[in-house]
Scaffold this active site. Structure first.
Site, PDB file in Angstrom:
ATOM      1  N   GLU A 197      40.436  45.921  32.675  1.00 59.34           N
ATOM      2  CA  GLU A 197      38.989  45.801  32.881  1.00 59.34           C
ATOM      3  C   GLU A 197      38.148  46.379  31.746  1.00 59.34           C
ATOM      4  O   GLU A 197      37.875  47.573  31.726  1.00 59.34           O
ATOM      5  CB  GLU A 197      38.584  46.500  34.195  1.00 59.34           C
ATOM      6  N   SER A 236      30.929  42.844  39.537  1.00 58.16           N
ATOM      7  CA  SER A 236      29.532  42.432  39.750  1.00 58.16           C
ATOM      8  C   SER A 236      28.583  43.223  38.866  1.00 58.16           C
ATOM      9  O   SER A 236      27.509  42.724  38.512  1.00 58.16           O
ATOM     10  CB  SER A 236      29.145  42.495  41.225  1.00 58.16           C
ATOM     11  N   GLY A 237      28.927  44.454  38.523  1.00 58.11           N
ATOM     12  CA  GLY A 237      28.246  45.177  37.456  1.00 58.11           C
ATOM     13  C   GLY A 237      26.768  45.486  37.602  1.00 58.11           C
ATOM     14  O   GLY A 237      26.126  45.809  36.617  1.00 58.11           O
ATOM     15  N   GLY A 238      26.204  45.327  38.808  1.00 60.29           N
ATOM     16  CA  GLY A 238      24.769  45.594  38.971  1.00 60.29           C
ATOM     17  C   GLY A 238      23.989  44.325  39.285  1.00 60.29           C
ATOM     18  O   GLY A 238      22.770  44.368  39.485  1.00 60.29           O
ATOM     19  N   LYS A 291      39.717  41.551  34.179  1.00 57.36           N
ATOM     20  CA  LYS A 291      38.513  41.782  34.981  1.00 57.36           C
ATOM     21  C   LYS A 291      37.413  42.174  34.022  1.00 57.36           C
ATOM     22  O   LYS A 291      37.318  43.326  33.598  1.00 57.36           O
ATOM     23  CB  LYS A 291      38.760  42.900  36.003  1.00 57.36           C
ATOM     24  N   ARG A 295      30.116  46.567  44.547  1.00 57.97           N
ATOM     25  CA  ARG A 295      28.778  46.567  45.140  1.00 57.97           C
ATOM     26  C   ARG A 295      28.392  45.229  45.758  1.00 57.97           C
ATOM     27  O   ARG A 295      27.795  45.183  46.828  1.00 57.97           O
ATOM     28  CB  ARG A 295      27.751  46.971  44.064  1.00 57.97           C
TER      29      ARG A 295
HETATM   30  P1  13P Z   1      31.121  46.336  40.848  1.00 63.57           P
HETATM   31  O1  13P Z   1      31.395  44.945  41.362  1.00 63.57           O
HETATM   32  O2  13P Z   1      30.236  47.139  41.764  1.00 63.57           O
HETATM   33  O3  13P Z   1      30.663  46.332  39.421  1.00 63.57           O
HETATM   34  O4  13P Z   1      32.489  47.121  40.902  1.00 63.57           O
HETATM   35  C1  13P Z   1      33.630  46.527  40.466  1.00 63.57           C
HETATM   36  C2  13P Z   1      34.506  47.540  39.872  1.00 63.57           C
HETATM   37  O5  13P Z   1      35.594  47.769  40.338  1.00 63.57           O
HETATM   38  C3  13P Z   1      34.042  48.241  38.672  1.00 63.57           C
HETATM   39  O6  13P Z   1      35.111  48.938  38.109  1.00 63.57           O
END
Ligand code: 13P
Length: 342
Positions: free
Chosen positions: A181, A265-267, A223, A296
Protein backbone atom coordinates in the site's frame (compact mmCIF):
# COMPACT_ATOMS: atom_id res chain seq x y z
CA UNK A 1 12.87 -18.16 -2.73
CA UNK A 2 9.36 -19.58 -2.70
CA UNK A 3 8.47 -22.72 -4.63
CA UNK A 4 6.13 -22.81 -7.63
CA UNK A 5 3.57 -24.55 -5.42
CA UNK A 6 3.76 -21.79 -2.77
CA UNK A 7 3.41 -19.15 -5.49
CA UNK A 8 0.32 -20.88 -6.84
CA UNK A 9 -1.28 -20.78 -3.39
CA UNK A 10 -0.50 -17.07 -2.95
CA UNK A 11 -2.02 -16.33 -6.35
CA UNK A 12 -5.18 -18.27 -5.49
CA UNK A 13 -5.57 -16.25 -2.26
CA UNK A 14 -4.97 -12.96 -4.12
CA UNK A 15 -7.66 -13.94 -6.64
CA UNK A 16 -10.08 -14.71 -3.84
CA UNK A 17 -9.42 -11.30 -2.26
CA UNK A 18 -10.49 -9.39 -5.37
CA UNK A 19 -13.04 -11.82 -6.81
CA UNK A 20 -15.70 -9.95 -8.86
CA UNK A 21 -18.38 -8.51 -6.59
CA UNK A 22 -16.22 -8.66 -3.46
CA UNK A 23 -13.66 -6.51 -1.70
CA UNK A 24 -11.91 -5.88 1.58
CA UNK A 25 -12.94 -4.18 4.79
CA UNK A 26 -10.02 -2.30 6.36
CA UNK A 27 -10.89 -2.63 10.06
CA UNK A 28 -7.27 -2.40 11.16
CA UNK A 29 -7.30 0.95 12.90
CA UNK A 30 -4.67 0.94 15.63
CA UNK A 31 -5.88 1.49 19.19
CA UNK A 32 -4.72 5.12 18.91
CA UNK A 33 -6.70 5.74 15.71
CA UNK A 34 -9.75 4.02 17.20
CA UNK A 35 -9.48 6.26 20.24
CA UNK A 36 -9.49 9.39 18.04
CA UNK A 37 -12.53 8.18 16.07
CA UNK A 38 -14.47 7.18 19.18
CA UNK A 39 -13.64 10.37 21.07
CA UNK A 40 -14.88 12.44 18.13
CA UNK A 41 -18.14 10.47 18.22
CA UNK A 42 -18.43 10.75 22.01
CA UNK A 43 -17.94 6.98 22.53
CA UNK A 44 -15.58 5.78 25.32
CA UNK A 45 -12.65 3.79 23.91
CA UNK A 46 -12.06 0.61 25.97
CA UNK A 47 -11.19 -2.93 24.98
CA UNK A 48 -14.89 -3.78 25.34
CA UNK A 49 -16.21 -0.94 23.17
CA UNK A 50 -13.60 -1.73 20.51
CA UNK A 51 -14.71 -5.38 20.66
CA UNK A 52 -18.38 -4.39 20.33
CA UNK A 53 -17.56 -2.13 17.36
CA UNK A 54 -15.66 -4.85 15.49
CA UNK A 55 -18.27 -7.48 16.39
CA UNK A 56 -20.94 -5.34 14.76
CA UNK A 57 -19.15 -5.53 11.41
CA UNK A 58 -17.87 -9.10 11.58
CA UNK A 59 -21.26 -10.56 12.51
CA UNK A 60 -23.27 -8.58 9.95
CA UNK A 61 -25.63 -11.05 8.27
CA UNK A 62 -24.20 -12.34 4.98
CA UNK A 63 -21.06 -10.19 5.19
CA UNK A 64 -19.34 -12.77 2.98
CA UNK A 65 -21.57 -11.91 0.06
CA UNK A 66 -19.75 -8.61 -0.49
CA UNK A 67 -16.63 -8.81 1.67
CA UNK A 68 -13.82 -11.21 0.75
CA UNK A 69 -11.46 -10.32 3.59
CA UNK A 70 -11.05 -8.15 6.66
CA UNK A 71 -7.82 -6.48 7.73
CA UNK A 72 -7.45 -6.98 11.48
CA UNK A 73 -5.16 -5.33 14.02
CA UNK A 74 -2.91 -7.08 16.54
CA UNK A 75 -5.62 -6.71 19.21
CA UNK A 76 -8.46 -8.07 17.07
CA UNK A 77 -6.66 -11.06 15.56
CA UNK A 78 -6.32 -12.36 19.14
CA UNK A 79 -9.73 -11.15 20.33
CA UNK A 80 -13.01 -13.03 20.80
CA UNK A 81 -16.56 -11.82 20.32
CA UNK A 82 -18.95 -11.49 23.27
CA UNK A 83 -20.06 -15.12 22.75
CA UNK A 84 -16.46 -16.29 23.29
CA UNK A 85 -15.80 -17.22 19.63
CA UNK A 86 -12.60 -15.87 18.15
CA UNK A 87 -13.12 -13.15 15.55
CA UNK A 88 -10.88 -15.12 13.17
CA UNK A 89 -13.21 -18.11 13.45
CA UNK A 90 -16.32 -15.97 12.97
CA UNK A 91 -14.86 -14.52 9.77
CA UNK A 92 -13.73 -17.91 8.46
CA UNK A 93 -17.21 -19.34 9.07
CA UNK A 94 -18.67 -16.47 7.05
CA UNK A 95 -16.30 -17.21 4.15
CA UNK A 96 -14.22 -14.10 4.84
CA UNK A 97 -10.41 -14.24 4.86
CA UNK A 98 -8.68 -12.81 7.95
CA UNK A 99 -5.78 -10.43 7.28
CA UNK A 100 -3.47 -8.42 9.51
CA UNK A 101 -1.88 -4.98 9.55
CA UNK A 102 1.82 -5.52 10.21
CA UNK A 103 3.33 -2.08 9.81
CA UNK A 104 3.87 -0.18 13.04
CA UNK A 105 2.92 3.29 11.89
CA UNK A 106 4.85 6.20 10.45
CA UNK A 107 7.90 8.22 11.41
CA UNK A 108 9.60 11.33 10.05
CA UNK A 109 12.12 10.59 7.33
CA UNK A 110 15.68 11.37 8.25
CA UNK A 111 16.89 14.28 6.11
CA UNK A 112 13.35 15.18 4.93
CA UNK A 113 11.26 15.98 8.01
CA UNK A 114 8.08 16.76 6.05
CA UNK A 115 7.97 13.25 4.63
CA UNK A 116 7.25 9.93 6.28
CA UNK A 117 8.59 6.41 6.20
CA UNK A 118 6.95 3.35 7.75
CA UNK A 119 8.11 1.44 10.83
CA UNK A 120 7.86 -2.31 11.39
CA UNK A 121 10.57 -4.24 9.55
CA UNK A 122 12.37 -5.23 12.76
CA UNK A 123 11.33 -8.73 13.78
CA UNK A 124 8.80 -8.90 10.95
CA UNK A 125 9.50 -12.55 9.90
CA UNK A 126 8.80 -13.76 13.46
CA UNK A 127 5.61 -11.70 13.74
CA UNK A 128 4.40 -13.00 10.36
CA UNK A 129 4.98 -16.55 11.49
CA UNK A 130 2.83 -16.00 14.55
CA UNK A 131 0.10 -14.21 12.57
CA UNK A 132 0.00 -17.10 10.08
CA UNK A 133 -0.53 -19.47 13.01
CA UNK A 134 -3.33 -17.22 14.26
CA UNK A 135 -5.03 -17.56 10.86
CA UNK A 136 -3.88 -14.56 8.79
CA UNK A 137 -4.01 -15.24 5.05
CA UNK A 138 -2.86 -11.79 3.99
CA UNK A 139 -1.15 -8.74 5.47
CA UNK A 140 -1.03 -4.99 4.97
CA UNK A 141 1.76 -2.40 5.09
CA UNK A 142 0.95 1.26 4.48
CA UNK A 143 3.44 3.81 3.20
CA UNK A 144 2.38 7.42 2.70
CA UNK A 145 3.58 9.86 0.06
CA UNK A 146 3.24 13.57 0.73
CA UNK A 147 2.78 16.15 -2.02
CA UNK A 148 4.19 19.62 -1.33
CA UNK A 149 6.84 22.13 -2.33
CA UNK A 150 9.56 19.91 -3.84
CA UNK A 151 7.79 16.80 -2.49
CA UNK A 152 7.77 13.89 -2.83
CA UNK A 153 11.55 13.58 -3.00
CA UNK A 154 13.15 10.75 -4.98
CA UNK A 155 14.84 9.60 -1.78
CA UNK A 156 11.48 9.20 -0.02
CA UNK A 157 9.93 7.28 -2.92
CA UNK A 158 12.94 5.00 -3.11
CA UNK A 159 12.95 4.28 0.62
CA UNK A 160 9.22 3.55 0.76
CA UNK A 161 9.40 1.35 -2.34
CA UNK A 162 12.33 -0.59 -0.89
CA UNK A 163 10.60 -1.11 2.49
CA UNK A 164 7.35 -2.21 0.82
CA UNK A 165 9.31 -4.74 -1.27
CA UNK A 166 11.17 -6.09 1.76
CA UNK A 167 7.89 -6.48 3.65
CA UNK A 168 6.27 -8.19 0.64
CA UNK A 169 9.16 -10.63 0.37
CA UNK A 170 8.86 -11.61 4.04
CA UNK A 171 5.09 -12.10 3.68
CA UNK A 172 5.41 -14.41 0.69
CA UNK A 173 8.03 -16.47 2.49
CA UNK A 174 5.54 -16.88 5.36
CA UNK A 175 2.78 -17.97 2.93
CA UNK A 176 0.91 -14.67 3.41
CA UNK A 177 -0.29 -12.45 0.55
CA UNK A 178 1.08 -8.93 1.02
CA UNK A 179 -1.20 -5.98 0.42
CA UNK A 180 1.31 -3.45 -0.83
CA UNK A 181 0.00 0.00 0.00
CA UNK A 182 1.60 3.21 -1.20
CA UNK A 183 -0.89 6.00 -0.47
CA UNK A 184 -0.45 9.43 -2.05
CA UNK A 185 -2.19 11.58 0.54
CA UNK A 186 -5.15 13.83 -0.32
CA UNK A 187 -4.06 16.46 2.22
CA UNK A 188 -3.46 19.99 0.93
CA UNK A 189 -4.63 21.82 -2.17
CA UNK A 190 -2.67 20.23 -5.03
CA UNK A 191 -4.48 19.47 -8.29
CA UNK A 192 -5.19 16.15 -9.98
CA UNK A 193 -2.07 16.36 -12.17
CA UNK A 194 0.18 16.63 -9.10
CA UNK A 195 -1.47 13.47 -7.76
CA UNK A 196 -1.03 11.78 -11.13
CA UNK A 197 2.70 12.59 -11.23
CA UNK A 198 3.33 11.45 -7.66
CA UNK A 199 1.30 8.26 -8.21
CA UNK A 200 3.19 7.40 -11.37
CA UNK A 201 6.53 8.03 -9.66
CA UNK A 202 5.83 5.90 -6.59
CA UNK A 203 4.30 3.03 -8.56
CA UNK A 204 7.24 3.00 -10.97
CA UNK A 205 9.69 2.89 -8.06
CA UNK A 206 7.58 0.25 -6.31
CA UNK A 207 7.41 -2.24 -9.17
CA UNK A 208 11.16 -1.83 -9.79
CA UNK A 209 11.83 -2.55 -6.10
CA UNK A 210 9.47 -5.57 -6.07
CA UNK A 211 11.28 -7.00 -9.08
CA UNK A 212 14.68 -6.40 -7.52
CA UNK A 213 13.56 -8.16 -4.32
CA UNK A 214 12.24 -11.14 -6.32
CA UNK A 215 8.67 -10.72 -5.14
CA UNK A 216 6.16 -12.76 -7.15
CA UNK A 217 3.97 -10.03 -8.69
CA UNK A 218 1.02 -12.39 -9.09
CA UNK A 219 1.07 -13.11 -5.35
CA UNK A 220 0.45 -9.58 -4.08
CA UNK A 221 -2.50 -7.20 -3.99
CA UNK A 222 -1.75 -3.56 -4.74
CA UNK A 223 -3.60 -1.03 -2.60
CA UNK A 224 -3.02 2.44 -3.87
CA UNK A 225 -4.95 5.69 -4.14
CA UNK A 226 -7.15 6.82 -6.99
CA UNK A 227 -5.72 9.77 -8.89
CA UNK A 228 -7.75 12.63 -7.38
CA UNK A 229 -7.33 16.32 -6.57
CA UNK A 230 -6.46 17.16 -2.93
CA UNK A 231 -9.23 17.83 -0.44
CA UNK A 232 -8.74 21.61 -0.59
CA UNK A 233 -8.19 21.90 -4.32
CA UNK A 234 -10.70 24.34 -5.88
CA UNK A 235 -10.74 22.37 -9.13
CA UNK A 236 -12.92 19.31 -8.47
CA UNK A 237 -12.84 16.28 -10.79
CA UNK A 238 -15.69 14.12 -12.05
CA UNK A 239 -15.72 10.33 -11.57
CA UNK A 240 -14.99 9.97 -15.29
CA UNK A 241 -11.93 12.24 -15.04
CA UNK A 242 -10.73 10.36 -11.96
CA UNK A 243 -11.19 7.02 -13.71
CA UNK A 244 -9.30 8.20 -16.78
CA UNK A 245 -6.42 9.69 -14.78
CA UNK A 246 -6.13 6.61 -12.56
CA UNK A 247 -6.21 4.11 -15.41
CA UNK A 248 -3.82 6.29 -17.43
CA UNK A 249 -1.19 5.76 -14.73
CA UNK A 250 -2.04 2.08 -14.21
CA UNK A 251 -1.77 1.28 -17.92
CA UNK A 252 1.72 2.79 -17.98
CA UNK A 253 3.02 1.18 -14.83
CA UNK A 254 1.21 -1.95 -13.58
CA UNK A 255 2.53 -5.29 -14.80
CA UNK A 256 0.00 -7.55 -16.46
CA UNK A 257 0.69 -10.42 -14.01
CA UNK A 258 -0.73 -8.34 -11.14
CA UNK A 259 -4.00 -9.96 -10.04
CA UNK A 260 -5.66 -6.88 -8.66
CA UNK A 261 -5.71 -3.53 -7.02
CA UNK A 262 -7.94 -2.70 -4.04
CA UNK A 263 -8.37 1.05 -3.56
CA UNK A 264 -8.19 2.86 -0.25
CA UNK A 265 -10.79 5.60 0.24
CA UNK A 266 -8.28 8.09 1.64
CA UNK A 267 -10.73 10.81 2.73
CA UNK A 268 -13.28 10.55 -0.09
CA UNK A 269 -16.89 10.49 1.08
CA UNK A 270 -18.66 7.14 1.11
CA UNK A 271 -20.57 7.86 -2.08
CA UNK A 272 -17.58 9.39 -3.90
CA UNK A 273 -15.48 6.31 -3.18
CA UNK A 274 -18.22 4.09 -4.64
CA UNK A 275 -18.93 6.30 -7.67
CA UNK A 276 -15.26 6.56 -8.56
CA UNK A 277 -14.65 2.81 -8.27
CA UNK A 278 -17.70 2.22 -10.44
CA UNK A 279 -16.45 4.72 -13.07
CA UNK A 280 -13.12 2.85 -13.17
CA UNK A 281 -14.82 -0.51 -13.68
CA UNK A 282 -17.19 0.93 -16.29
CA UNK A 283 -14.02 1.46 -18.37
CA UNK A 284 -13.37 -2.31 -18.39
CA UNK A 285 -12.51 -4.97 -19.29
CA UNK A 286 -9.15 -4.31 -17.64
CA UNK A 287 -6.11 -6.58 -17.22
CA UNK A 288 -6.46 -6.44 -13.41
CA UNK A 289 -9.39 -6.70 -10.98
CA UNK A 290 -10.27 -3.28 -9.54
CA UNK A 291 -11.73 -3.69 -6.07
CA UNK A 292 -11.88 -1.87 -2.75
CA UNK A 293 -10.18 -2.04 0.63
CA UNK A 294 -12.01 0.79 2.32
CA UNK A 295 -11.85 1.83 5.95
CA UNK A 296 -13.72 5.09 6.39
CA UNK A 297 -15.87 4.73 3.26
CA UNK A 298 -17.33 1.46 4.59
CA UNK A 299 -17.57 2.36 8.26
CA UNK A 300 -18.37 6.06 8.77
CA UNK A 301 -22.17 5.90 8.65
CA UNK A 302 -22.21 2.63 10.58
CA UNK A 303 -20.09 4.18 13.35
CA UNK A 304 -22.37 7.21 13.61
CA UNK A 305 -25.47 5.00 13.60
CA UNK A 306 -24.07 2.66 16.26
CA UNK A 307 -22.95 5.49 18.56
CA UNK A 308 -21.69 2.97 21.13
CA UNK A 309 -25.19 1.60 21.91
CA UNK A 310 -26.16 -2.08 21.69
CA UNK A 311 -29.71 -1.25 20.57
CA UNK A 312 -28.33 0.46 17.45
CA UNK A 313 -26.37 -2.58 16.23
CA UNK A 314 -28.99 -3.83 13.71
CA UNK A 315 -29.35 -0.36 12.14
CA UNK A 316 -25.55 0.08 12.01
CA UNK A 317 -25.16 -3.35 10.37
CA UNK A 318 -27.77 -2.37 7.81
CA UNK A 319 -25.82 0.82 7.01
CA UNK A 320 -22.56 -1.15 6.66
CA UNK A 321 -24.12 -3.84 4.46
CA UNK A 322 -25.65 -1.18 2.23
CA UNK A 323 -22.20 0.36 1.61
CA UNK A 324 -20.68 -3.09 1.13
CA UNK A 325 -23.35 -3.92 -1.45
CA UNK A 326 -22.90 -0.60 -3.28
CA UNK A 327 -19.14 -1.18 -3.51
CA UNK A 328 -19.75 -4.75 -4.61
CA UNK A 329 -21.83 -3.37 -7.50
CA UNK A 330 -19.04 -0.86 -8.22
CA UNK A 331 -16.50 -3.70 -8.66
CA UNK A 332 -18.75 -4.85 -11.50
CA UNK A 333 -19.36 -1.35 -12.93
CA UNK A 334 -23.03 -1.80 -12.05
CA UNK A 335 -23.55 0.88 -9.40
CA UNK A 336 -26.21 3.56 -9.92
CA UNK A 337 -27.97 6.31 -7.98
CA UNK A 338 -31.14 4.20 -8.22
CA UNK A 339 -29.36 1.36 -6.36
CA UNK A 340 -27.95 3.86 -3.84
CA UNK A 341 -31.38 5.22 -2.98
CA UNK A 342 -33.29 1.92 -3.04
P1 13P B 1 -9.40 4.44 4.20
O1 13P B 1 -10.29 3.76 3.19
O2 13P B 1 -10.16 5.07 5.34
O3 13P B 1 -8.42 5.37 3.54
O4 13P B 1 -8.56 3.31 4.91
C1 13P B 1 -8.00 2.31 4.17
C2 13P B 1 -6.74 1.90 4.79
O5 13P B 1 -6.58 0.78 5.20
C3 13P B 1 -5.65 2.88 4.87
O6 13P B 1 -4.47 2.23 5.22
Amino acid sequence: MITAEQQKKLKATAEQMVAPGRGLLAADESTGTCEKKFTKAGIPCTEDTRRAYRELFFTSPEIGKYISGVILYDETIRQSASNGKRFVEILENAGVLPGIKVDQGLKEMEGSPNEKVTKGLDGLPERLKEYAQLGAKFAKWRAVITIGEGLPTDANLKQNAKDLAEYAKHCQEAGIVPIVEPEVLMDGSHDISACRDASERILTALFAALKKADVATDGIILKTNMVVPAKECAQKATPKEIAEATLGVFKKVLPKELVGQAFLSGGQSEEEATENLDAINKKGPLPWKMSFSYGRALQNTALKTWNGKAENVPAAQKAFLHRAKMNSLATLGKYSKAEENK
